[in-house]
Scaffold this active site. Structure first.
Site, mmCIF file in Angstrom:
data_model
loop_
_atom_site.group_PDB
_atom_site.id
_atom_site.type_symbol
_atom_site.label_atom_id
_atom_site.label_comp_id
_atom_site.label_asym_id
_atom_site.label_seq_id
_atom_site.Cartn_x
_atom_site.Cartn_y
_atom_site.Cartn_z
ATOM 1 N N ASP A 135 33.913 -28.083 -8.552
ATOM 2 C CA ASP A 135 35.249 -28.404 -9.057
ATOM 3 C C ASP A 135 36.384 -28.107 -8.085
ATOM 4 O O ASP A 135 37.502 -27.811 -8.506
ATOM 5 C CB ASP A 135 35.475 -27.607 -10.352
ATOM 6 C CG ASP A 135 35.245 -26.113 -10.156
ATOM 7 O OD1 ASP A 135 35.262 -25.652 -9.005
ATOM 8 O OD2 ASP A 135 35.045 -25.410 -11.171
ATOM 9 N N HIS A 168 40.411 -11.019 -1.521
ATOM 10 C CA HIS A 168 40.488 -12.405 -1.057
ATOM 11 C C HIS A 168 41.654 -12.543 -0.077
ATOM 12 O O HIS A 168 42.719 -11.964 -0.302
ATOM 13 C CB HIS A 168 40.715 -13.324 -2.275
ATOM 14 C CG HIS A 168 40.322 -14.742 -2.043
ATOM 15 N ND1 HIS A 168 41.128 -15.634 -1.384
ATOM 16 C CD2 HIS A 168 39.198 -15.431 -2.376
ATOM 17 C CE1 HIS A 168 40.506 -16.815 -1.339
ATOM 18 N NE2 HIS A 168 39.341 -16.724 -1.931
ATOM 19 N N GLU A 224 40.925 -26.915 -11.278
ATOM 20 C CA GLU A 224 39.487 -27.202 -11.258
ATOM 21 C C GLU A 224 39.022 -28.086 -12.409
ATOM 22 O O GLU A 224 38.118 -28.903 -12.245
ATOM 23 C CB GLU A 224 38.689 -25.884 -11.264
ATOM 24 C CG GLU A 224 38.711 -25.139 -9.943
ATOM 25 C CD GLU A 224 39.918 -24.225 -9.780
ATOM 26 O OE1 GLU A 224 40.835 -24.271 -10.636
ATOM 27 O OE2 GLU A 224 39.962 -23.471 -8.792
ATOM 28 N N ARG A 281 43.881 -19.280 -8.885
ATOM 29 C CA ARG A 281 45.216 -19.824 -8.679
ATOM 30 C C ARG A 281 46.111 -19.609 -9.901
ATOM 31 O O ARG A 281 47.270 -19.274 -9.773
ATOM 32 C CB ARG A 281 45.077 -21.323 -8.387
ATOM 33 C CG ARG A 281 46.224 -21.990 -7.726
ATOM 34 C CD ARG A 281 45.849 -23.427 -7.373
ATOM 35 N NE ARG A 281 45.221 -23.528 -6.078
ATOM 36 C CZ ARG A 281 45.874 -23.672 -4.932
ATOM 37 N NH1 ARG A 281 47.188 -23.738 -4.917
ATOM 38 N NH2 ARG A 281 45.235 -23.765 -3.793
ATOM 39 N N GLU A 332 26.252 -28.993 -10.418
ATOM 40 C CA GLU A 332 27.032 -28.156 -11.349
ATOM 41 C C GLU A 332 27.989 -29.048 -12.159
ATOM 42 O O GLU A 332 29.197 -28.829 -12.253
ATOM 43 C CB GLU A 332 27.813 -27.041 -10.652
ATOM 44 C CG GLU A 332 28.244 -25.935 -11.608
ATOM 45 C CD GLU A 332 29.033 -24.817 -10.928
ATOM 46 O OE1 GLU A 332 30.231 -24.991 -10.696
ATOM 47 O OE2 GLU A 332 28.443 -23.761 -10.646
ATOM 48 N N HIS A 343 40.968 -13.975 -7.510
ATOM 49 C CA HIS A 343 41.509 -14.995 -6.594
ATOM 50 C C HIS A 343 42.024 -16.249 -7.294
ATOM 51 O O HIS A 343 42.527 -17.149 -6.650
ATOM 52 C CB HIS A 343 40.430 -15.432 -5.602
ATOM 53 C CG HIS A 343 39.426 -16.371 -6.233
ATOM 54 N ND1 HIS A 343 38.611 -15.997 -7.267
ATOM 55 C CD2 HIS A 343 39.140 -17.667 -5.996
ATOM 56 C CE1 HIS A 343 37.857 -17.015 -7.625
ATOM 57 N NE2 HIS A 343 38.161 -18.045 -6.876
HETATM 58 N N1 UDP Z 1 31.362 -13.558 -3.111
HETATM 59 C C1 UDP Z 1 31.015 -13.173 -1.813
HETATM 60 N N2 UDP Z 1 31.794 -12.234 -1.193
HETATM 61 C C2 UDP Z 1 32.883 -11.671 -1.772
HETATM 62 C C3 UDP Z 1 33.233 -12.090 -3.096
HETATM 63 C C4 UDP Z 1 32.447 -13.042 -3.732
HETATM 64 O O1 UDP Z 1 30.030 -13.649 -1.246
HETATM 65 O O2 UDP Z 1 33.529 -10.835 -1.141
HETATM 66 C C5 UDP Z 1 30.534 -14.602 -3.754
HETATM 67 C C6 UDP Z 1 30.065 -14.332 -5.174
HETATM 68 O O3 UDP Z 1 28.806 -13.707 -5.197
HETATM 69 C C7 UDP Z 1 30.005 -15.720 -5.790
HETATM 70 C C8 UDP Z 1 31.048 -16.490 -5.019
HETATM 71 O O4 UDP Z 1 31.352 -15.742 -3.851
HETATM 72 O O5 UDP Z 1 28.754 -16.352 -5.567
HETATM 73 C C9 UDP Z 1 32.276 -16.648 -5.866
HETATM 74 O O6 UDP Z 1 33.276 -17.170 -5.122
HETATM 75 P P1 UDP Z 1 34.774 -17.210 -5.623
HETATM 76 O O7 UDP Z 1 34.994 -16.065 -6.532
HETATM 77 O O8 UDP Z 1 35.595 -17.336 -4.389
HETATM 78 O O9 UDP Z 1 34.881 -18.599 -6.371
HETATM 79 P P2 UDP Z 1 34.485 -19.156 -7.811
HETATM 80 O O10 UDP Z 1 33.099 -18.762 -8.129
HETATM 81 O O11 UDP Z 1 35.501 -18.628 -8.792
HETATM 82 O O12 UDP Z 1 34.618 -20.634 -7.678
#
Ligand code: UDP
Length: 385
Positions: A103, A252, A139, A222, A125, A220
């Site tokens: 997304d 982040h 998203e 938005r 997904e 993180h």
């Molecule tokens: N993650 C990582 N390092 C970090 C924080 C998160 O590898 O310092 C991983 C986490 O395990 C997950 C993914 O990043 O698989 C989540 O990414 P994010 O939170 O940026 O995005 P979202 O999942 O909300 O799209």
């Protein structure tokens, strides 16, 4: 880019952010292991450093790297840049299919660019819906656009498949595969177990906080920028007044996140504000933690596999399976509510144990292989025995 193999259908896998890379590296490997397809990877690099961390760990060398990240760029600047530059890559390589994930703005714009060229898109997904186009923003609309155009929908759960059917996606176009994040998680957990040095960067912070209950935190989103981030920071500050608690927070790099967190939480004895972790280190952090506090989508899916309670700092979620199973709870960005729920889990063993049950509503670790088989079948490529 190396020369195309003209005998095989060309599959171009496209992504741009850290979570997409985590969830797509197993798909790239599964497609290549399946065979019979010429599989290439294009990245927009909508995130740069934190994407590169995953590419390295996931063993992916992009064939096309558009390198589009600019400091604090607006959604329309980024959208326009992806559309114009990605189109050229499609014209050059002319794939038989494009695969996108989830997304992000990359997902939506790559899908549109493929549609303009009548190149079919497979959406990994697929079918996650919150029902609110402003939460998560943007998203929810990104994934709806991808869903409207794709002809192969890889739904992680039965609930996601039902959401697609409710939008009149034909059943024959939907494949319930599980979420590929569980493939990435299991593979990485096993790798770290075999080779602890891959995640040894956390040893010092673990030693510093020995004997304390660990809260692992990510933030993180938005729609939480501004007041939401301030409230999250204040809630963490409140929780960290307890001597028995330590907070480990990979911050982040977004300019709407980092300065807020550093101002509110920097220099506190039992809060470690650290750089974003590569995936093996983050997997290790989830294993070490007693409690996960997050506004991330991926962490909501990963937490249950480790039996860790997840407090979700969002008002809505498109991942209801963890809530239904009782291992995740929505707390929004309400300072008092975050503190109350976290305190309850820290102080009440029964409440903690009720949420801390390991289960995998999001997948069994074999999603990528199912996706590879379905993509191959769509292009007339047989599956080897
Ligand atoms: N993650 C990582 N390092 C970090 C924080 C998160 O590898 O310092 C991983 C986490 O395990 C997950 C993914 O990043 O698989 C989540 O990414 P994010 O939170 O940026 O995005 P979202 O999942 O909300 O799209």
């Amino acid at each position: 880019m190396k020369e195309a193999d003209t005998a095989m259908p060309r599959i171009l896998v496209c992504f741009g952010t850290r979570p997409e890379a985590i969830k797509m590296f197993p798909v790239v490997h599964a497609l290549r292991e399946h065979g019979g397809m010429d599989v290439r990877v294009a990245v927009t690099a909508q995130h740069r450093e934190i994407l590169d961390q995953v590419l390295q760990v996931g063993g992916i060398v992009p064939d096309i790297d558009l390198d589009l990240m600019r400091p604090d760029q607006s959604l329309d600047e980024l959208a326009a840049r992806i559309l114009t530059t990605f189109g050229k890559a499609l014209d050059e390589w002319q794939p038989a299919r494009v695969l996108v994930h989830g997304d992000t703005l990359t997902t939506m714009m790559v899908t549109l660019s493929s549609y303009f060229r009548k190149i079919p898109v497979g959406h990994v997904e697929a079918g996650l819906r919150s029902g609110n186009i402003y939460s998560p923003w943007p998203e929810e609309v990104n994934r709806k656009v991808a869903g409207a155009i794709s002809d192969l929908h890889f739904a992680p759960t039965d609930g996601a498949a039902a959401a697609l059917r409710a939008e009149n996606v034909p059943q024959s176009a939907i494949h319930v595969t599980g979420n590929t994040v569980i493939d990435a998680l299991f593979a990485t957990r096993d790798k770290v177990a075999d080779e602890p040095a891959l995640a040894s960067g956390l040893d010092m912070v673990a030693a510093r906080f020995a004997g304390k209950r660990i809260i692992a935190l990510t933030a993180h989103r938005r729609e939480n920028f501004g007041q939401g981030m301030q409230d999250i920071a204040q809630a963490i500050s409140d929780l960290a007044t307890r001597n028995d608690v330590a907070v480990i927070f990979p911050v982040h790099p977004n300019p709407n996140v980092r300065p807020v967190m550093e101002a509110a939480l920097g220099g506190r004895e039992n809060i470690a504000l650290i750089e974003p972790l590569d995936y093996p280190h983050f997997v290790r952090l989830m294993e070490m933690a007693d409690l996960l506090l997050t506004d991330s989508g991926g962490v909501q899916e990963e937490g249950p596999s480790f039996g860790k309670p997840v407090l979700v700092m969002r008002d809505t979620t498109e991942r209801p399976e963890g809530i239904t199973a009782g291992t995740a709870r929505l707390v929004g960005t309400d300072r008092a509510l975050i503190v109350r729920e976290a305190t309850r889990l820290l102080d009440d063993r029964d409440a903690y144990n009720a949420m801390a049950r390991a289960h995998n509503p999001y997948g069994d670790g074999k999603a990528s292989r199912r996706i590879a088989r379905a993509v191959a079948a769509a292009h007339g490529v047989g599956t080897p025995r």
